[in-house]
Motif scaffolding. Structure first.
Motif, PDB file in Angstrom:
ATOM      1  N   CYS A 155       2.350 -31.610 -17.174  1.00  0.00           N
ATOM      2  CA  CYS A 155       1.346 -33.134 -16.497  1.00  0.00           C
ATOM      3  C   CYS A 155       2.425 -33.725 -17.434  1.00  0.00           C
ATOM      4  CB  CYS A 155       0.193 -33.405 -17.023  1.00  0.00           C
ATOM      5  SG  CYS A 155       0.289 -34.830 -17.406  1.00  0.00           S
ATOM      6  N   ASN A 179      -3.567 -37.129 -26.019  1.00  0.00           N
ATOM      7  CA  ASN A 179      -2.578 -37.177 -27.284  1.00  0.00           C
ATOM      8  C   ASN A 179      -1.256 -36.627 -27.277  1.00  0.00           C
ATOM      9  OD1 ASN A 179      -2.661 -35.520 -30.250  1.00  0.00           O
ATOM     10  ND2 ASN A 179      -1.768 -34.276 -28.684  1.00  0.00           N
ATOM     11  N   ALA A 180      -0.614 -37.149 -25.896  1.00  0.00           N
ATOM     12  CA  ALA A 180       0.648 -37.031 -26.152  1.00  0.00           C
ATOM     13  C   ALA A 180       1.077 -38.358 -26.833  1.00  0.00           C
ATOM     14  CB  ALA A 180       1.204 -36.789 -24.897  1.00  0.00           C
ATOM     15  N   GLY A 181       1.984 -37.844 -27.402  1.00  0.00           N
ATOM     16  CA  GLY A 181       3.296 -38.709 -28.173  1.00  0.00           C
ATOM     17  C   GLY A 181       4.823 -38.760 -28.036  1.00  0.00           C
ATOM     18  N   ILE A 231       5.964 -43.107 -22.986  1.00  0.00           N
ATOM     19  CA  ILE A 231       5.583 -42.075 -24.032  1.00  0.00           C
ATOM     20  C   ILE A 231       3.997 -42.035 -24.758  1.00  0.00           C
ATOM     21  CG2 ILE A 231       5.541 -40.047 -25.093  1.00  0.00           C
ATOM     22  CD1 ILE A 231       8.748 -40.159 -24.455  1.00  0.00           C
ATOM     23  N   ASN A 232       3.841 -43.539 -25.307  1.00  0.00           N
ATOM     24  CA  ASN A 232       3.170 -43.709 -26.846  1.00  0.00           C
ATOM     25  C   ASN A 232       2.010 -44.244 -25.957  1.00  0.00           C
ATOM     26  OD1 ASN A 232       3.701 -42.396 -28.672  1.00  0.00           O
ATOM     27  ND2 ASN A 232       5.760 -43.498 -28.530  1.00  0.00           N
ATOM     28  N   PRO A 281      -4.504 -40.599 -37.504  1.00  0.00           N
ATOM     29  CA  PRO A 281      -3.353 -39.749 -38.652  1.00  0.00           C
ATOM     30  C   PRO A 281      -2.542 -40.412 -39.649  1.00  0.00           C
ATOM     31  CG  PRO A 281      -4.012 -38.825 -36.647  1.00  0.00           C
ATOM     32  CD  PRO A 281      -4.213 -39.933 -36.323  1.00  0.00           C
ATOM     33  N   SER A 294      -3.739 -42.410 -31.941  1.00  0.00           N
ATOM     34  CA  SER A 294      -3.483 -43.099 -32.268  1.00  0.00           C
ATOM     35  C   SER A 294      -2.834 -42.993 -33.543  1.00  0.00           C
ATOM     36  CB  SER A 294      -4.244 -44.364 -32.625  1.00  0.00           C
ATOM     37  OG  SER A 294      -3.590 -45.125 -32.913  1.00  0.00           O
ATOM     38  N   LYS A 346       0.885 -47.686 -31.098  1.00  0.00           N
ATOM     39  CA  LYS A 346      -0.089 -47.271 -31.988  1.00  0.00           C
ATOM     40  C   LYS A 346      -1.442 -48.266 -32.512  1.00  0.00           C
ATOM     41  CE  LYS A 346       0.986 -43.062 -31.585  1.00  0.00           C
ATOM     42  NZ  LYS A 346      -0.028 -42.181 -30.963  1.00  0.00           N
ATOM     43  N   ALA A 397      -2.631 -29.992 -20.669  1.00  0.00           N
ATOM     44  CA  ALA A 397      -2.012 -31.163 -19.986  1.00  0.00           C
ATOM     45  C   ALA A 397      -1.076 -31.399 -21.220  1.00  0.00           C
ATOM     46  CB  ALA A 397      -2.752 -32.066 -19.584  1.00  0.00           C
ATOM     47  N   ASP A 398       0.406 -30.742 -20.627  1.00  0.00           N
ATOM     48  CA  ASP A 398       2.094 -31.303 -21.528  1.00  0.00           C
ATOM     49  C   ASP A 398       3.124 -30.398 -20.432  1.00  0.00           C
ATOM     50  OD1 ASP A 398       3.856 -30.710 -23.959  1.00  0.00           O
ATOM     51  OD2 ASP A 398       2.013 -30.714 -24.654  1.00  0.00           O
ATOM     52  N   LEU A 435      -0.996 -31.410 -33.406  1.00  0.00           N
ATOM     53  CA  LEU A 435      -2.281 -32.051 -33.061  1.00  0.00           C
ATOM     54  C   LEU A 435      -3.089 -31.028 -32.179  1.00  0.00           C
ATOM     55  CD1 LEU A 435      -1.438 -35.319 -35.571  1.00  0.00           C
ATOM     56  CD2 LEU A 435      -1.962 -33.257 -35.579  1.00  0.00           C
ATOM     57  N   PRO A 476       5.284 -30.817 -36.198  1.00  0.00           N
ATOM     58  CA  PRO A 476       7.012 -30.676 -35.758  1.00  0.00           C
ATOM     59  C   PRO A 476       7.918 -31.969 -35.740  1.00  0.00           C
ATOM     60  CG  PRO A 476       6.416 -28.564 -34.221  1.00  0.00           C
ATOM     61  CD  PRO A 476       4.815 -29.418 -34.705  1.00  0.00           C
TER      62      PRO A 476
HETATM   63  N1  NAD Z   1       2.112 -35.915 -37.232  1.00  0.00           N
HETATM   64  C1  NAD Z   1       2.225 -36.644 -37.503  1.00  0.00           C
HETATM   65  O1  NAD Z   1       2.640 -37.317 -38.575  1.00  0.00           O
HETATM   66  C2  NAD Z   1       1.084 -37.706 -36.634  1.00  0.00           C
HETATM   67  C3  NAD Z   1       0.329 -38.760 -36.976  1.00  0.00           C
HETATM   68  C4  NAD Z   1      -0.160 -39.720 -37.012  1.00  0.00           C
HETATM   69  C5  NAD Z   1      -0.174 -39.853 -35.042  1.00  0.00           C
HETATM   70  N2  NAD Z   1       0.371 -38.324 -34.551  1.00  0.00           N
HETATM   71  C6  NAD Z   1       0.492 -38.549 -33.587  1.00  0.00           C
HETATM   72  O2  NAD Z   1      -0.101 -37.554 -32.735  1.00  0.00           O
HETATM   73  C7  NAD Z   1       0.135 -36.676 -31.234  1.00  0.00           C
HETATM   74  C8  NAD Z   1       0.960 -35.558 -31.316  1.00  0.00           C
HETATM   75  O3  NAD Z   1       1.917 -35.562 -31.811  1.00  0.00           O
HETATM   76  P1  NAD Z   1       2.283 -34.076 -33.021  1.00  0.00           P
HETATM   77  O4  NAD Z   1       2.711 -34.535 -34.200  1.00  0.00           O
HETATM   78  O5  NAD Z   1       1.459 -33.371 -32.820  1.00  0.00           O
HETATM   79  O6  NAD Z   1       3.230 -33.161 -32.410  1.00  0.00           O
HETATM   80  P2  NAD Z   1       4.160 -32.813 -31.071  1.00  0.00           P
HETATM   81  O7  NAD Z   1       5.389 -32.954 -31.627  1.00  0.00           O
HETATM   82  O8  NAD Z   1       3.400 -31.532 -32.103  1.00  0.00           O
HETATM   83  O9  NAD Z   1       3.243 -32.586 -29.856  1.00  0.00           O
HETATM   84  C9  NAD Z   1       3.723 -33.687 -29.218  1.00  0.00           C
HETATM   85  C10 NAD Z   1       3.202 -32.894 -28.024  1.00  0.00           C
HETATM   86  O10 NAD Z   1       3.326 -33.880 -26.700  1.00  0.00           O
HETATM   87  C11 NAD Z   1       3.999 -33.556 -25.513  1.00  0.00           C
HETATM   88  N3  NAD Z   1       4.295 -34.807 -25.063  1.00  0.00           N
HETATM   89  C12 NAD Z   1       5.722 -35.597 -25.086  1.00  0.00           C
HETATM   90  N4  NAD Z   1       6.022 -36.629 -24.205  1.00  0.00           N
HETATM   91  C13 NAD Z   1       4.909 -36.013 -23.283  1.00  0.00           C
HETATM   92  C14 NAD Z   1       4.943 -36.477 -21.898  1.00  0.00           C
HETATM   93  N5  NAD Z   1       5.559 -37.472 -21.620  1.00  0.00           N
HETATM   94  N6  NAD Z   1       3.398 -35.499 -20.940  1.00  0.00           N
HETATM   95  C15 NAD Z   1       2.738 -34.988 -21.570  1.00  0.00           C
HETATM   96  N7  NAD Z   1       3.002 -34.230 -23.049  1.00  0.00           N
HETATM   97  C16 NAD Z   1       4.438 -35.146 -23.736  1.00  0.00           C
HETATM   98  C17 NAD Z   1       4.933 -32.091 -26.715  1.00  0.00           C
HETATM   99  O11 NAD Z   1       5.719 -31.464 -25.051  1.00  0.00           O
HETATM  100  C18 NAD Z   1       5.113 -31.884 -27.639  1.00  0.00           C
HETATM  101  O12 NAD Z   1       3.659 -30.591 -26.942  1.00  0.00           O
HETATM  102  C19 NAD Z   1       0.805 -38.039 -30.609  1.00  0.00           C
HETATM  103  O13 NAD Z   1       0.725 -38.945 -30.329  1.00  0.00           O
HETATM  104  C20 NAD Z   1       1.566 -38.997 -32.669  1.00  0.00           C
HETATM  105  O14 NAD Z   1       2.228 -40.441 -32.218  1.00  0.00           O
HETATM  106  C21 NAD Z   1       1.653 -37.753 -35.295  1.00  0.00           C
END
Ligand code: NAD
Length: 259
Positions: free
Chosen positions: A61, A89-91, A112-113, A189, A145, A163, A38-39, A20, A195
């Motif tokens: 970061c 956004n990181a989680g 993390i979250n 979302p 969230s 969240k 930042a990642d 995302l 991933p």
């Molecule tokens: N994919 C889903 O179904 C979904 C649904 C709702 C919410 N979310 C939320 O969306 C956000 C992004 O998730 P995504 O699906 O893109 O996942 P993703 O795994 O594709 O991306 C997550 C990114 O966060 C980075 N990250 C992890 N720990 C970190 C840290 N300590 N500091 C900095 N970066 C860090 C990872 O390296 C990765 O690039 C998250 O907060 C997740 O909880 C995801």
């Protein structure tokens, strides 16, 4: 498609090397913003920054580290001169029965979250306040969230705690920062194909195809969102079109919250 809905703005996006966050970084640059990715994913972050060109830069970061958050904000200001938007956004995913969660997991998932988002917010506020004071458009904080920030399902308790906490943060912080013209919102979302999805599926069915079928059946629109759907929502909240929007946690869920 190029446009200018974020013309001249500078954004820092955590977790922007993948999923995302990456979709948001791509959309922001296409809309005229300059973006700091930042990642902790050095390879993915550097790749995306070079793919996006001179209006993007990568900074390593870990947002759970206060000093790294401060350094990322300083990098954004040094690189692009200011900060208008933080997209925190990181989680990381977590599913599993609550009684089996060990201390290490408990701390890691909340770190993390939730703590990461809090630390990055605190680090960004001085730069956001400076920018908000300098322009009538103000500044903007946006969290990723989740639908799990507004609803719940079994075996997601720890993730759901984090969240929901972000939704509470949005409500309180939006009131605290409104006098400074800093808007605070979140996107929520539903499950999206990134991933991260692979971590959620086993909690829903043994067979991934069956899990996907069941997931789609829970969405009134009959389809799961793409990362670009969340990017569209974040873009709107970040843009001046949303100048009266603050304190909002916006579902990107194909109608699930209506049920
Ligand atoms: N994919 C889903 O179904 C979904 C649904 C709702 C919410 N979310 C939320 O969306 C956000 C992004 O998730 P995504 O699906 O893109 O996942 P993703 O795994 O594709 O991306 C997550 C990114 O966060 C980075 N990250 C992890 N720990 C970190 C840290 N300590 N500091 C900095 N970066 C860090 C990872 O390296 C990765 O690039 C998250 O907060 C997740 O909880 C995801």
């Amino acid at each position: 498609m190029m446009s200018d809905r974020l013309d001249g703005k500078v954004a820092l996006i955590t977790g922007a090397a993948s999923g995302l966050g990456r979709a948001v970084a791509e959309r922001f640059v296409a809309e005229g913003a300059r973006v700091v990715i930042a990642d902790i994913d050095e390879a993915g972050g550097n790749w995306l920054a070079s793919a996006l060109g001179p209006n993007a830069a990568f900074v390593h970061c870990d947002h759970t580290e206060s000093a790294a958050c401060d350094a990322a904000v300083a990098f954004a200001v040094a690189e692009f001169g200011k900060l208008d938007i933080l997209h925190s956004n990181a989680g990381a995913p977590f599913t599993g029965p609550f009684r089996e969660i060990e201390d290490e997991t408990l701390e890691r998932v909340i770190n993390i979250n939730l703590f990461g988002a809090l630390k990055m917010t605190r680090a960004a506020l001085p730069a956001l306040e400076r920018q908000a004071a300098a322009t009538p458009a103000g500044a903007s904080l946006i969290y990723t969230s989740s639908l799990q920030g507004l609803k719940a399902k079994p075996n997601f308790s720890l993730y759901t705690v984090c969240k929901h906490a972000l939704v509470g943060l949005v409500r309180s912080l939006s009131l605290e920062l409104a006098p400074k013209n800093i808007r605070v919102n979140a996107v929520c979302p539903t499950i999206t194909e990134t991933p991260m999805l692979a971590h959620f599926l086993p909690g829903m069915a043994d067979d991934p195809a069956e899990a996907m079928k069941r997931l789609r059946a829970t969405v009134p629109l009959g389809r799961l969102p793409e990362p670009s759907d969340t990017a569209s929502a974040v873009l709107y909240l970040a843009s001046d079109e949303a100048r009266m929007m603050t304190g909002v946690s916006l579902p990107v869920d194909g109608g699930q919250m209506a049920m």
